[in-house]
Design a protein around this motif. Sequence first.
Motif, PDB file in Angstrom:
ATOM      1  N   LEU A  64       1.118  -1.312   0.036  1.00  0.00           N
ATOM      2  CA  LEU A  64       0.155  -0.008  -0.133  1.00  0.00           C
ATOM      3  C   LEU A  64       0.856   0.759   0.484  1.00  0.00           C
ATOM      4  CD1 LEU A  64      -2.950   1.687   0.386  1.00  0.00           C
ATOM      5  CD2 LEU A  64      -2.751   0.996   2.817  1.00  0.00           C
ATOM      6  N   ALA A  65       0.815   1.802  -1.309  1.00  0.00           N
ATOM      7  CA  ALA A  65       1.670   3.223  -0.940  1.00  0.00           C
ATOM      8  C   ALA A  65       0.361   4.597  -1.395  1.00  0.00           C
ATOM      9  CB  ALA A  65       1.827   3.126  -2.419  1.00  0.00           C
ATOM     10  N   THR A  66       1.741   6.071  -0.698  1.00  0.00           N
ATOM     11  CA  THR A  66      -0.051   6.612  -0.423  1.00  0.00           C
ATOM     12  C   THR A  66       1.437   8.048  -0.514  1.00  0.00           C
ATOM     13  OG1 THR A  66       0.423   6.745   1.844  1.00  0.00           O
ATOM     14  CG2 THR A  66      -1.380   5.744   1.464  1.00  0.00           C
ATOM     15  N   VAL A  67       0.754   8.703  -0.674  1.00  0.00           N
ATOM     16  CA  VAL A  67       1.403  10.511  -1.304  1.00  0.00           C
ATOM     17  C   VAL A  67       0.330  11.476  -0.757  1.00  0.00           C
ATOM     18  CG1 VAL A  67       2.285  11.768  -3.076  1.00  0.00           C
ATOM     19  CG2 VAL A  67       1.887   9.733  -3.158  1.00  0.00           C
ATOM     20  N   HIS A  68       1.066  11.927   0.304  1.00  0.00           N
ATOM     21  CA  HIS A  68       0.976  13.455   0.180  1.00  0.00           C
ATOM     22  C   HIS A  68       1.560  14.836  -0.073  1.00  0.00           C
ATOM     23  CE1 HIS A  68      -0.883   9.895   3.051  1.00  0.00           C
ATOM     24  NE2 HIS A  68      -1.449  11.042   3.631  1.00  0.00           N
ATOM     25  N   GLY A  69       0.856  15.652  -0.561  1.00  0.00           N
ATOM     26  CA  GLY A  69       1.656  16.548  -0.907  1.00  0.00           C
ATOM     27  C   GLY A  69       2.038  17.575  -2.255  1.00  0.00           C
ATOM     28  N   PRO A  70       2.621  18.339  -2.887  1.00  0.00           N
ATOM     29  CA  PRO A  70       3.454  19.050  -2.265  1.00  0.00           C
ATOM     30  C   PRO A  70       2.741  19.693  -0.475  1.00  0.00           C
ATOM     31  CG  PRO A  70       2.923  19.430  -3.978  1.00  0.00           C
ATOM     32  CD  PRO A  70       2.447  18.091  -4.361  1.00  0.00           C
ATOM     33  N   ARG A  71       3.765  19.265   0.347  1.00  0.00           N
ATOM     34  CA  ARG A  71       2.918  20.455   1.572  1.00  0.00           C
ATOM     35  C   ARG A  71       4.397  21.601   2.052  1.00  0.00           C
ATOM     36  NH1 ARG A  71       0.373  15.823   4.491  1.00  0.00           N
ATOM     37  NH2 ARG A  71       2.395  15.101   5.194  1.00  0.00           N
ATOM     38  N   GLN A  72       4.334  22.636   3.191  1.00  0.00           N
ATOM     39  CA  GLN A  72       5.261  23.085   3.788  1.00  0.00           C
ATOM     40  C   GLN A  72       5.803  22.041   4.622  1.00  0.00           C
ATOM     41  OE1 GLN A  72       3.365  26.440   5.631  1.00  0.00           O
ATOM     42  NE2 GLN A  72       5.302  27.065   6.365  1.00  0.00           N
ATOM     43  N   ILE A  73       7.259  22.404   4.476  1.00  0.00           N
ATOM     44  CA  ILE A  73       8.015  21.509   4.896  1.00  0.00           C
ATOM     45  C   ILE A  73       8.262  22.241   6.682  1.00  0.00           C
ATOM     46  CG2 ILE A  73      10.308  22.642   3.823  1.00  0.00           C
ATOM     47  CD1 ILE A  73      11.177  19.502   4.099  1.00  0.00           C
ATOM     48  N   PHE A  74       8.394  21.156   7.069  1.00  0.00           N
ATOM     49  CA  PHE A  74       9.135  21.491   8.916  1.00  0.00           C
ATOM     50  C   PHE A  74       9.470  20.768   9.624  1.00  0.00           C
ATOM     51  CE2 PHE A  74       4.595  23.466   8.974  1.00  0.00           C
ATOM     52  CZ  PHE A  74       5.120  24.236   8.654  1.00  0.00           C
ATOM     53  N   PRO A  75      11.829  20.968   9.722  1.00  0.00           N
ATOM     54  CA  PRO A  75      11.430  22.390  10.122  1.00  0.00           C
ATOM     55  C   PRO A  75      11.735  22.994   8.615  1.00  0.00           C
ATOM     56  CG  PRO A  75      12.810  21.112  10.684  1.00  0.00           C
ATOM     57  CD  PRO A  75      11.957  20.292  10.707  1.00  0.00           C
ATOM     58  N   LYS A  76      11.731  24.148   9.157  1.00  0.00           N
ATOM     59  CA  LYS A  76      11.718  24.896   7.600  1.00  0.00           C
ATOM     60  C   LYS A  76      12.871  24.683   6.979  1.00  0.00           C
ATOM     61  CE  LYS A  76       8.506  28.218   7.685  1.00  0.00           C
ATOM     62  NZ  LYS A  76       7.665  29.503   8.130  1.00  0.00           N
TER      63      LYS A  76
ATOM     64  N   THR B 195       8.947  22.900  -0.605  1.00  0.00           N
ATOM     65  CA  THR B 195       7.986  22.094  -0.001  1.00  0.00           C
ATOM     66  C   THR B 195       8.693  20.599   0.073  1.00  0.00           C
ATOM     67  OG1 THR B 195       7.912  21.370  -2.091  1.00  0.00           O
ATOM     68  CG2 THR B 195       6.430  23.528  -1.325  1.00  0.00           C
ATOM     69  N   VAL B 196       7.781  19.655   0.725  1.00  0.00           N
ATOM     70  CA  VAL B 196       8.205  17.810   0.695  1.00  0.00           C
ATOM     71  C   VAL B 196       6.768  17.857   0.163  1.00  0.00           C
ATOM     72  CG1 VAL B 196       6.919  18.394   3.407  1.00  0.00           C
ATOM     73  CG2 VAL B 196       8.459  16.182   2.444  1.00  0.00           C
ATOM     74  N   ILE B 197       7.258  16.193  -0.616  1.00  0.00           N
ATOM     75  CA  ILE B 197       6.499  15.346  -0.572  1.00  0.00           C
ATOM     76  C   ILE B 197       7.008  14.059  -0.080  1.00  0.00           C
ATOM     77  CG2 ILE B 197       5.696  14.241  -2.835  1.00  0.00           C
ATOM     78  CD1 ILE B 197       6.199  16.330  -4.929  1.00  0.00           C
ATOM     79  N   ASP B 198       5.209  13.460   0.575  1.00  0.00           N
ATOM     80  CA  ASP B 198       5.945  11.991   1.833  1.00  0.00           C
ATOM     81  C   ASP B 198       5.072  11.346   0.817  1.00  0.00           C
ATOM     82  OD1 ASP B 198       6.555  13.989   4.375  1.00  0.00           O
ATOM     83  OD2 ASP B 198       4.874  14.413   3.816  1.00  0.00           O
ATOM     84  N   ILE B 199       5.837  10.058   0.581  1.00  0.00           N
ATOM     85  CA  ILE B 199       5.585   9.042   0.183  1.00  0.00           C
ATOM     86  C   ILE B 199       6.207   8.028   0.571  1.00  0.00           C
ATOM     87  CG2 ILE B 199       5.661   7.458  -1.749  1.00  0.00           C
ATOM     88  CD1 ILE B 199       7.147  10.814  -3.309  1.00  0.00           C
TER      89      ILE B 199
END
Length: 230
Positions: free
Chosen positions: A40-52, A108-112
Amino acid sequence: MTKRANNRKNEELRDIKITLGVVESADGSCYLEWGKNIILATVHGPRQIFPKHLANSEKAVIDYKYRMAPFSVTDRKSPVPGKRDKEISLVSGYALESAIQTEKFPNTVIDIDAVVLSADAGTRSAALTAASLACADAGLPMKGLVSVVAAGRANGDLVWDLDKADEDTEDAVDTAIGVLFPQKEIVLLQMDGFINQKDWKKVISMGIDAAEEVYKLQKKALLEKYPVNG
């Protein structure tokens, strides 16, 4: 030629089933069955990255995580990511970065995330293949798809798509080959075992051919969900 334990031909993939968009809370997702592997693979983003301070002003950061669920193998696996998990995550993330137009999303960050729910050899290949599809399902601008398969040796024969029975043979060689299509560029190459130069060239060629068959299945799954009009 020695018959493989699963009765497959040497140049034959295990059965592959792909379903896109299975996780509503994710921007993109893919459920993949590859033989007895379940991913099962998921993707969230692109979104703001923390810490900057982790941000890259020129492109998005790809944060790819490969994990095996504790129940994915017969002997319960620790839920804490091990060295192997981290290594696969790192090199797979680089492979995905070659496919995604990260320069369109600076800072930004793309979480996969790719979670192995059931394992039977070739999980890194199946996970990265599913992750590439999840990225496409998320609508990320991409240069192509990453298609991954293992090629190598089992019982003296050169074969596609090694499963657990193949990997357990005394002379096993397992080479994960990731190819960016349609460019046909190798973006991932990892080998377990030893092989002579002549057979190595054959394994690479076989791996590219096998990856192209995987790519056809990826395209088919995408076109079924997102048909091209006219």
